[in-house]
Design a protein around this motif. Structure first.
Motif, PDB file in Angstrom:
ATOM      1  N   ALA A 161     -77.769 -18.593  13.276  1.00 22.32           N
ATOM      2  CA  ALA A 161     -76.648 -18.867  14.181  1.00 22.32           C
ATOM      3  C   ALA A 161     -75.778 -19.962  13.600  1.00 22.32           C
ATOM      4  CB  ALA A 161     -77.167 -19.278  15.561  1.00 22.32           C
ATOM      5  N   LEU A 162     -74.480 -19.817  13.751  1.00 17.19           N
ATOM      6  CA  LEU A 162     -73.549 -20.848  13.293  1.00 17.19           C
ATOM      7  C   LEU A 162     -73.444 -21.989  14.290  1.00 17.19           C
ATOM      8  CD1 LEU A 162     -70.672 -18.662  11.800  1.00 17.19           C
ATOM      9  CD2 LEU A 162     -72.552 -19.784  10.587  1.00 17.19           C
ATOM     10  N   GLY A 163     -73.928 -21.769  15.513  1.00 15.34           N
ATOM     11  CA  GLY A 163     -73.945 -22.840  16.501  1.00 15.34           C
ATOM     12  C   GLY A 163     -72.785 -22.758  17.481  1.00 15.34           C
ATOM     13  N   MET A 180     -72.780 -22.801   5.745  1.00 18.18           N
ATOM     14  CA  MET A 180     -73.522 -21.672   6.308  1.00 18.18           C
ATOM     15  C   MET A 180     -72.793 -20.361   6.042  1.00 18.18           C
ATOM     16  SD  MET A 180     -74.637 -23.496   9.896  1.00 18.18           S
ATOM     17  CE  MET A 180     -75.762 -22.236  10.506  1.00 18.18           C
ATOM     18  N   GLU A 181     -71.472 -20.365   6.223  1.00 20.72           N
ATOM     19  CA  GLU A 181     -70.693 -19.154   5.967  1.00 20.72           C
ATOM     20  C   GLU A 181     -70.724 -18.788   4.486  1.00 20.72           C
ATOM     21  OE1 GLU A 181     -67.391 -19.422   9.564  1.00 20.72           O
ATOM     22  OE2 GLU A 181     -67.038 -20.534   7.702  1.00 20.72           O
ATOM     23  N   HIS A 182     -70.726 -19.796   3.627  1.00 19.32           N
ATOM     24  CA  HIS A 182     -70.842 -19.558   2.188  1.00 19.32           C
ATOM     25  C   HIS A 182     -72.172 -18.875   1.868  1.00 19.32           C
ATOM     26  CE1 HIS A 182     -70.943 -21.505  -2.118  1.00 19.32           C
ATOM     27  NE2 HIS A 182     -70.967 -20.186  -2.144  1.00 19.32           N
ATOM     28  N   VAL A 199     -78.530 -26.593   7.682  1.00 20.92           N
ATOM     29  CA  VAL A 199     -77.992 -25.274   8.005  1.00 20.92           C
ATOM     30  C   VAL A 199     -78.846 -24.597   9.080  1.00 20.92           C
ATOM     31  CG1 VAL A 199     -76.889 -24.946   5.765  1.00 20.92           C
ATOM     32  CG2 VAL A 199     -79.263 -24.208   6.083  1.00 20.92           C
ATOM     33  N   VAL A 200     -79.552 -25.399   9.876  1.00 21.16           N
ATOM     34  CA  VAL A 200     -80.417 -24.868  10.927  1.00 21.16           C
ATOM     35  C   VAL A 200     -79.772 -25.128  12.286  1.00 21.16           C
ATOM     36  CG1 VAL A 200     -82.642 -25.085  12.078  1.00 21.16           C
ATOM     37  CG2 VAL A 200     -82.521 -25.205   9.586  1.00 21.16           C
ATOM     38  N   SER A 201     -79.591 -24.055  13.081  1.00 26.50           N
ATOM     39  CA  SER A 201     -79.065 -24.213  14.433  1.00 26.50           C
ATOM     40  C   SER A 201     -80.157 -24.036  15.481  1.00 26.50           C
ATOM     41  CB  SER A 201     -77.941 -23.200  14.694  1.00 26.50           C
ATOM     42  OG  SER A 201     -76.763 -23.564  14.011  1.00 26.50           O
ATOM     43  N   PHE A 202     -81.069 -23.095  15.234  1.00 25.69           N
ATOM     44  CA  PHE A 202     -82.117 -22.807  16.207  1.00 25.69           C
ATOM     45  C   PHE A 202     -83.400 -22.414  15.473  1.00 25.69           C
ATOM     46  CE2 PHE A 202     -84.553 -19.912  18.858  1.00 25.69           C
ATOM     47  CZ  PHE A 202     -84.650 -20.608  20.043  1.00 25.69           C
ATOM     48  N   PRO A 203     -84.535 -23.036  15.826  1.00 28.30           N
ATOM     49  CA  PRO A 203     -84.679 -24.156  16.768  1.00 28.30           C
ATOM     50  C   PRO A 203     -84.205 -25.467  16.146  1.00 28.30           C
ATOM     51  CG  PRO A 203     -86.786 -23.659  15.767  1.00 28.30           C
ATOM     52  CD  PRO A 203     -85.829 -22.619  15.261  1.00 28.30           C
TER      53      PRO A 203
END
Length: 259
Positions: A161-163, A180-182, A199-203
């Motif tokens: 997830a990008l958040g 992250m998109e890269h 680059v971690v959104s979840f968890p």
């Protein structure tokens, strides 16, 4: 640690992702290991314990960060919409919380400081428990650190997830969303170890570590109580600040009109 580094190297070769490193990338780690060894030789057990924990955690954080890049680059379709739907089902309104924090600059600054305190808490933990001679607790904390990082990487692989910042079209001063998109683009996957970001959104890794540090500071008297308060702020900051980007700059017009 060796196994984790080997996994990183083999995985990177498989998906053609390159990590570049120079001498300065290993300078701090080599210095910490050298100090730990010298302190051990000269029977300064507690100081050596602090340096050893710091060096191992530094090496582990680099390996885990690299693993998170590999997980995101190999991940499935983005799960932002599904995670937002789960939030709504649970009655959690992230956007309302974000707007509330932005409307109170003092609270925003406090949560921003709490969010940025994670590294300093780690340094203080190694200093305090090292001076107390709590070798077993430092060992347990190291394994908790690895477990938290592994859990975060698994989430990145299976629920990328990008958040909320991207989901709700919020502009931020952070640069992790473009990274992250890269990674998700699959093109020109070359990254310097010193330039890696979260680059971690979840968890949330910050929330996991806030819980782990709260456990590690148990039975530390007044210090433990003070740190428990800080960890409470860190958990709130992980939701209100971290997932939307540290120090959000402004909300786009369409965000203001969002339900």
């Amino acid at each position: 640690m060796g196994v984790l580094a080997l996994v990183d190297a083999l995985w990177a070769a498989q998906i053609h992702l390159d990590f570049t490193a120079g001498a300065k990338d290993f300078l701090v780690l080599g210095l910490a290991l050298s100090i730990a060894l010298l302190l051990r030789v000269f029977a300064a057990a507690r100081s050596g314990l602090m340096a050893e924990y710091f060096a191992l955690t530094l090496a582990a954080s680099t390996a885990i960060c690299a693993l998170s890049y590999l997980c995101l680059a190999s991940s499935r379709a983005l799960a932002d919409a599904q995670l937002a739907a789960i939030d709504q089902l649970l009655g959690f309104d992230w956007l309302a919380g974000y707007r509330f924090v932005k409307a109170h600059p003092a609270l925003s600054a406090l949560l921003g400081m709490a969010y940025g305190s994670l590294v300093y808490q780690g340094l203080y933990l190694s200093l305090l428990l090292g001076l107390m001679g709590q070798k077993q607790r430092l060992r347990e904390m190291f394994w908790l650190f690895l477990a938290s990082g592994g859990l975060a990487c698994a989430g990145t692989l299976w629920l990328p997830a990008l958040g909320p910042s991207r989901h709700f079209n919020i502009e931020t001063t952070t640069g992790f969303v473009p990274v992250m998109e890269h990674l998700l683009s699959g093109h020109d996957l070359n990254f310097a170890l010193t330039g890696m970001t979260g680059v971690v959104s979840f968890p949330s890794f910050h929330t996991s570590m806030a819980l782990a540090y709260g456990w590690a500071f148990r039975k530390c008297g007044a210090i433990g109580i003070a740190m428990a308060d800080e960890h409470g702020r860190l958990r709130i900051a992980g939701m209100a600040v971290g997932l939307g980007g540290i120090r959000p700059r402004q909300v786009a017009r369409q965000t203001d009109d969002a339900p």
